[in-house]
Design an enzyme around this catalytic site. Structure first.
Site, mmCIF file in Angstrom:
data_model
loop_
_atom_site.group_PDB
_atom_site.id
_atom_site.type_symbol
_atom_site.label_atom_id
_atom_site.label_comp_id
_atom_site.label_asym_id
_atom_site.label_seq_id
_atom_site.Cartn_x
_atom_site.Cartn_y
_atom_site.Cartn_z
ATOM 1 N N ASP A 1 33.930 37.685 37.756
ATOM 2 C CA ASP A 1 33.680 38.552 38.786
ATOM 3 C C ASP A 1 33.334 40.028 38.377
ATOM 4 O O ASP A 1 34.079 41.068 38.433
ATOM 5 C CB ASP A 1 34.779 38.749 39.757
ATOM 6 C CG ASP A 1 36.225 38.982 38.839
ATOM 7 O OD1 ASP A 1 37.025 39.694 39.480
ATOM 8 O OD2 ASP A 1 36.123 38.790 37.424
ATOM 9 N N HIS B 1 40.718 43.053 29.074
ATOM 10 C CA HIS B 1 41.615 41.793 29.551
ATOM 11 C C HIS B 1 40.269 40.632 29.225
ATOM 12 O O HIS B 1 40.834 39.819 28.362
ATOM 13 C CB HIS B 1 41.589 41.848 30.961
ATOM 14 C CG HIS B 1 42.487 42.798 31.569
ATOM 15 N ND1 HIS B 1 43.923 43.046 31.259
ATOM 16 C CD2 HIS B 1 42.204 43.884 31.977
ATOM 17 C CE1 HIS B 1 44.352 44.169 32.077
ATOM 18 N NE2 HIS B 1 43.415 44.427 32.435
HETATM 19 O O1 RIB Z 1 43.939 41.279 35.621
HETATM 20 C C1 RIB Z 1 42.880 41.541 34.754
HETATM 21 C C2 RIB Z 1 41.622 40.442 35.518
HETATM 22 O O2 RIB Z 1 41.092 40.919 36.915
HETATM 23 C C3 RIB Z 1 40.523 40.427 34.705
HETATM 24 O O3 RIB Z 1 39.695 39.243 34.899
HETATM 25 C C4 RIB Z 1 39.543 41.941 35.464
HETATM 26 O O4 RIB Z 1 38.221 41.388 35.393
HETATM 27 C C5 RIB Z 1 40.083 41.375 36.893
HETATM 28 O O5 RIB Z 1 39.259 39.943 37.289
HETATM 29 CA CA CA Z 2 37.461 39.242 35.604
#
Ligand code: RIB
Ligand code: CA
Length: 326
Positions: free
Chosen positions: A16, A246
Site C-alpha cells: 500500500d 517497517h
Molecule cells: O504498521 C506498519 C505498516 O502499516 C507498514 O506496512 C506501513 O506501510 C503501514 O502499511
Molecule cells: Ca505498508
C-alpha cells in the site's frame, strides 16, 4: 530487466505505497538475485487506486517498468476503509509522488493475479505482504489451496509485546482489516510475521537519512524525496529526528531470513471490542488447554530477534549503490 541467471527468490509484493512500502520495493529491486514478478496494490496507507499509481511510479524509478501492477480490493472485508495519509502524505509519497507513470495497471485484480501466478508457478513464489491482508484473504477464498501453492509468505504486521500503532493494541496492517488478517493467519501458509516488535528496531535517524539524501542514485533521490510527512510524524512521535523503516526491514528479512531468529506460535486476531485488530498469541510456558487460542490452527513463525544494524546497512547499500556496481 529480470535477472540473467535464474533468481534465488521470485516475489509477489502486496503493498500500500506508502513511503516505507516504496522503500521496500526499491530495496528489493536492487537485489540482483531476487525477481519481482508482480505487485498487488492494497488499501491501507492510501486507497487502492493511489497505491497502484504509486507502485507504478516506484517500479519505473527502479527500472522495473515490465513488472505488472494489479489493483486490489478497495475496501476491507467488513469494516469501512481507513487510510493513513497523515503518515504518508495526501498522495501517499510525502506530497512528492511526481508525474503519473505512463503505464496502466493490469486488467485483473490483485487477488486474481496472485492466484493465477501461484497456479502457474506452484511452489516457486514468495509473497511479501506489506499491507492489510484483504487481497490475500480474497485470493485464499478464490483458491483454498493457496497455502500449498505459494513457497512462503512474509508479512509485515502485528504487534505482540509492544503497543500497536493504530490503537494501543492493533498494528496498522491488522487493524485496517482484522477479518482478513484472521483468515490468512489461520490458513496454514508457511508464514513468517515481522511485527512492530521487530520493525521498531529499524530506526533511521537523521544522520542515516542524510547518507541516503547525499547519494546520487535514482533510488536514493526518490527515496529521500518522499520522506517529509513520514519523518515529520515519526520525529514528532519519538521526540528525535528520524523514522521507522517497517516494510524495508520485512523485505530484508524475506531476502535473508538469517537476519532474524524466530519463534512459532498460533496467532489469532481480535475481532471485537476495544482491542479489535490486535494480534494475539499464547506464550504461557505451561500447558493449560483452556483460555488460549480457541482452535487447532497451524502455527506461524514470528521474528523474535533481528540484526537491525545489518539490515539497515543493506537497505542503505541497496539505495545508494549504482545499478552497474551491484
Ligand atoms: O504498521 C506498519 C505498516 O502499516 C507498514 O506496512 C506501513 O506501510 C503501514 O502499511
Ligand atoms: Ca505498508
Amino acid at each position: 530487466m529480470p535477472p540473467a541467471t535464474s533468481p534465488r527468490l521470485s516475489v509477489v509484493i502486496d503493498t500500500d505505497p506508502g513511503v516505507d512500502d516504496a522503500w521496500a520495493i526499491l530495496f528489493l529491486a536492487a537485489q540482483p538475485d531476487i525477481e519481482i514478478v508482480a505487485v498487488g496494490a492494497a488499501h491501507g496507507n492510501v486507497p487502492t487506486a493511489v497505491a497502484a499509481a504509486n507502485a507504478l511510479r516506484v517500479l519505473d524509478v527502479a527500472g522495473l517498468d515490465h513488472v505488472p501492477v494489479a489493483v486490489g480490493h478497495p475496501t476491507p472485508l467488513q469494516q469501512s476503509l481507513q487510510t493513513s495519509e497523515f503518515v504518508h502524505g495526501d498522495d501517499g509519497l510525502g506530497g512528492n509522488a511526481g508525474p503519473a507513470s505512463p503505464r496502466r495497471t493490469s486488467p485483473e485484480t490483485a487477488a486474481e493475479q496472485l492466484v493465477r501466478l501461484a497456479r502457474q508457478r506452484p511452489g516457486e513464489l514468495t509473497l511479501l505482504a506489506l499491507a492489510p491482508l484483504t487481497n490475500i484473504a480474497l485470493a485464499l477464498r478464490m483458491e483454498p489451496g493457496l497455502p500449498r501453492l505459494l513457497r512462503r509468505v512474509v508479512v509485515m504486521g502485528g504487534a505482540f509485546r509492544v503497543p500497536g500503532n493504530v490503537t494501543a493494541w492493533a498494528e496498522a496492517n491488522s487493524a485496517h482489516d482484522p477479518e482478513a488478517a484472521e483468515e490468512v493467519l489461520r490458513a496454514g501458509f508457511d508464514l513468517t510475521m515481522v511485527p512492530l516488535d521487530m520493525t521498531e528496531h529499524a530506526w533511521a535517524d537523521d544522520i542515516w537519512l542524510k547518507r541516503i539524501a547525499d547519494a546520487a542514485t535514482p533510488a536514493a533521490r526518490f527515496a529521500s524525496s518522499v520522506l517529509d510527512t513520514y519523518v515529520a510524524l515519526y520525529s514528532n512521535a519519538r521526540g528525535t529526528a528520524g523514522c521507522v523503516l517497517h516494510d524495508p526491514l520485512a523485505a530484508a528479512i524475506m531476502a535473508d531470513e538469517s537476519l532474524a531468529t524466530y519463534e512459532e506460535y498460533q496467532v489469532m486476531v481480535e475481532l471485537a471490542g476495544h482491542t479489535r485488530g490486535a494480534t494475539l498469541l499464547d506464550d504461557r510456558k505451561f500447558d493449560i488447554p483452556q483460555g488460549g487460542i480457541p482452535d487447532q490452527r497451524p502455527p506461524v513463525r514470528i521474528a523474535a530477534t533481528v540484526d537491525a544494524a545489518t539490515a539497515m546497512d543493506r537497505i542503505h547499500r541497496a539505495l545508494v549503490t549504482p545499478e552497474a556496481d551491484r
